[in-house]
Enzyme design. Structure first.
Site, mmCIF file in Angstrom:
data_model
loop_
_atom_site.group_PDB
_atom_site.id
_atom_site.type_symbol
_atom_site.label_atom_id
_atom_site.label_comp_id
_atom_site.label_asym_id
_atom_site.label_seq_id
_atom_site.Cartn_x
_atom_site.Cartn_y
_atom_site.Cartn_z
ATOM 1 N N ASP A 1 0.826 -1.210 0.000
ATOM 2 C CA ASP A 1 0.000 0.000 0.000
ATOM 3 C C ASP A 1 0.862 1.263 0.000
ATOM 4 O O ASP A 1 1.988 1.255 0.490
ATOM 5 C CB ASP A 1 -0.920 -0.019 1.229
ATOM 6 C CG ASP A 1 -2.096 0.939 1.084
ATOM 7 O OD1 ASP A 1 -2.362 1.415 -0.041
ATOM 8 O OD2 ASP A 1 -2.761 1.210 2.109
ATOM 9 N N GLY A 2 0.301 2.333 -0.548
ATOM 10 C CA GLY A 2 0.957 3.637 -0.466
ATOM 11 C C GLY A 2 1.589 4.127 -1.766
ATOM 12 O O GLY A 2 2.286 5.146 -1.769
ATOM 13 N N GLY B 1 0.152 5.549 -4.332
ATOM 14 C CA GLY B 1 -0.411 6.847 -4.714
ATOM 15 C C GLY B 1 0.177 7.968 -3.864
ATOM 16 O O GLY B 1 0.559 9.025 -4.381
ATOM 17 N N ARG B 2 0.274 7.734 -2.556
ATOM 18 C CA ARG B 2 0.829 8.766 -1.672
ATOM 19 C C ARG B 2 2.316 8.970 -1.915
ATOM 20 O O ARG B 2 2.824 10.078 -1.823
ATOM 21 C CB ARG B 2 0.558 8.384 -0.198
ATOM 22 C CG ARG B 2 -0.857 8.740 0.243
ATOM 23 C CD ARG B 2 -1.236 8.045 1.512
ATOM 24 N NE ARG B 2 -1.523 6.636 1.265
ATOM 25 C CZ ARG B 2 -1.627 5.714 2.209
ATOM 26 N NH1 ARG B 2 -1.426 6.049 3.479
ATOM 27 N NH2 ARG B 2 -1.918 4.470 1.893
ATOM 28 N N HIS C 1 2.707 3.414 -8.937
ATOM 29 C CA HIS C 1 2.440 1.996 -9.196
ATOM 30 C C HIS C 1 3.618 1.353 -9.936
ATOM 31 O O HIS C 1 3.996 0.221 -9.661
ATOM 32 C CB HIS C 1 1.161 1.836 -10.019
ATOM 33 C CG HIS C 1 -0.082 2.268 -9.285
ATOM 34 N ND1 HIS C 1 -0.331 1.911 -7.982
ATOM 35 C CD2 HIS C 1 -1.138 3.040 -9.667
ATOM 36 C CE1 HIS C 1 -1.497 2.436 -7.595
ATOM 37 N NE2 HIS C 1 -1.993 3.127 -8.599
ATOM 38 N N ARG D 1 -12.039 2.435 -8.285
ATOM 39 C CA ARG D 1 -11.114 3.511 -8.693
ATOM 40 C C ARG D 1 -11.419 3.971 -10.125
ATOM 41 O O ARG D 1 -12.096 3.271 -10.880
ATOM 42 C CB ARG D 1 -9.678 3.003 -8.595
ATOM 43 C CG ARG D 1 -9.318 2.668 -7.157
ATOM 44 C CD ARG D 1 -7.848 2.464 -6.981
ATOM 45 N NE ARG D 1 -7.575 2.139 -5.577
ATOM 46 C CZ ARG D 1 -6.389 2.189 -5.022
ATOM 47 N NH1 ARG D 1 -5.335 2.540 -5.746
ATOM 48 N NH2 ARG D 1 -6.232 1.887 -3.753
ATOM 49 N N LEU E 1 10.292 -21.000 -4.212
ATOM 50 C CA LEU E 1 9.452 -19.977 -3.572
ATOM 51 C C LEU E 1 8.095 -19.976 -4.262
ATOM 52 O O LEU E 1 8.025 -19.961 -5.489
ATOM 53 C CB LEU E 1 10.105 -18.593 -3.737
ATOM 54 C CG LEU E 1 9.267 -17.383 -3.311
ATOM 55 C CD1 LEU E 1 9.177 -17.288 -1.785
ATOM 56 C CD2 LEU E 1 9.855 -16.078 -3.857
ATOM 57 N N ARG F 1 1.737 -4.732 6.258
ATOM 58 C CA ARG F 1 1.086 -3.702 5.450
ATOM 59 C C ARG F 1 1.958 -2.458 5.478
ATOM 60 O O ARG F 1 2.343 -1.979 6.541
ATOM 61 C CB ARG F 1 -0.319 -3.359 5.965
ATOM 62 C CG ARG F 1 -0.995 -2.331 5.042
ATOM 63 C CD ARG F 1 -2.468 -2.124 5.340
ATOM 64 N NE ARG F 1 -3.066 -1.273 4.308
ATOM 65 C CZ ARG F 1 -4.323 -1.347 3.895
ATOM 66 N NH1 ARG F 1 -5.135 -2.235 4.421
ATOM 67 N NH2 ARG F 1 -4.784 -0.535 2.953
ATOM 68 N N GLU G 1 0.740 -12.951 12.579
ATOM 69 C CA GLU G 1 1.248 -11.750 13.241
ATOM 70 C C GLU G 1 1.140 -10.601 12.243
ATOM 71 O O GLU G 1 1.503 -10.745 11.069
ATOM 72 C CB GLU G 1 2.713 -11.943 13.653
ATOM 73 C CG GLU G 1 2.915 -13.023 14.696
ATOM 74 C CD GLU G 1 2.217 -12.723 16.025
ATOM 75 O OE1 GLU G 1 2.115 -11.524 16.380
ATOM 76 O OE2 GLU G 1 1.768 -13.668 16.687
#
Ligand code: IPE
Ligand code: IPE
Ligand code: MG
Length: 252
Positions: free
Chosen positions: A26-27, A29-30, A43, A77, A137, A194, A213
């Site tokens: 997240d984040g 855009g900011r 992005h 959006r 992985l 997050r 957690e």
């Protein structure tokens, strides 16, 4: 993702590290707004961060990495931003699939495929097919994913079996429902990270997060790197996991 208790790995420094890390990226855009850049640039730089984190996950002994890349609610959006995000997914698969395959990454996609454009579905399918035997992985991409939708779909399958006389309602327990989630063979996340300082799940892995957690980091996703991942893992190592019991740590 059905087991409440995933075994932990041996971390690089001998401590028990998380076997399965899930990230709410997240984040973007900011991050862009703070630099006077368009959100699309945030992005784009977020994809660079993703590449770094996949690489770091190899190095840190993580076995499963789940990333939240597009939520069922992100359809609200503007169409241009949705177009940018889908364009980045296309480019990521086209450009990076061969490298991921070479590095032993098995790609899995969770979320609703119906309603996605045919070429996107084909790319997701190609990524899963090409890498299906890899074991180093697991990269689980949550795309057009919503946890409530996933649980509702599982409930619908169980209800259908009951209606058709193929299932006794008494057999419906947590394990039975888990088996109908999108990736039942993947252990539950040990650690959910997050970025961007927001402290919520936003409809991400709510069933599977029962004993995860949660670590919230204040940096925006495009700035996330190996050091930040190591910091979150160090925080995880300081937590005492009890799973409802009295024994410290994983109790295995
Ligand atoms: C995360 O960044 C990417 C997606 C949700 C697809 P955001 O686009 O949510 O960035 P912010 O939260 O607006 O800063
Ligand atoms: C969650 O982030 C979805 C992804 C990271 C893909 P959002 O930015 O969409 O979440 P909210 O709207 O802030 O809760
Ligand atoms: Mg956001």
């Amino acid at each position: 993702m059905s087991n409440a208790r995933a075994p932990a790995t041996d971390g690089p420094d001998g401590t028990e590290g998380p076997l399965h890390v899930a990230i709410i990226m997240d984040g973007n855009g900011r991050w862009a707004a703070a630099r006077g850049l368009p959100r699309a640039e945030g992005h784009r730089r977020g994809v660079d961060a993703l590449r770094r984190v996949v690489q770091a996950s190899h190095e840190l002994g993580i076995r499963y990495l789940t990333i939240f890349s597009f939520s069922a609610e992100n359809w609200s959006r503007p169409a241009t931003e949705i177009g940018d995000l889908f364009g980045l997914l296309r480019r990521f698969i086209r450009n990076d699939l061969a490298t991921l395959h070479r590095d032993g990454v098995r790609v899995r996609v969770i979320g609703e495929r119906q309603g996605l454009e045919v070429d996107i579905c084909a790319l997701l399918e190609e990524a899963e097919q090409l890498t299906r035997h890899n074991t180093r992985l697991d990269l689980i991409v949550a795309f057009n994913y919503g946890s409530r939708q996933e649980i509702a779909a599982a409930a619908q399958r169980l209800a259908r079996e009951v209606a058709e006389g193929r299932r006794d309602p008494a057999s419906i327990d947590a394990d039975a429902l888990s088996r109908y989630l999108d990736a039942p063979e993947i252990p539950d996340p040990d650690l959910i990270i997050r970025t961007s300082g927001e402290q919520r799940l936003s409809n991400f892995l709510m069933w599977q997060a029962a004993y995860s957690e949660l670590v919230f980091v204040p940096i925006h996703w495009p700035d996330f790197d190996k050091a930040a991942l190591e910091g979150a893992i160090a925080e995880f190592a300081r937590r005492e996991r009890r799973f409802g019991g009295l024994i410290a740590k994983t109790g295995s």
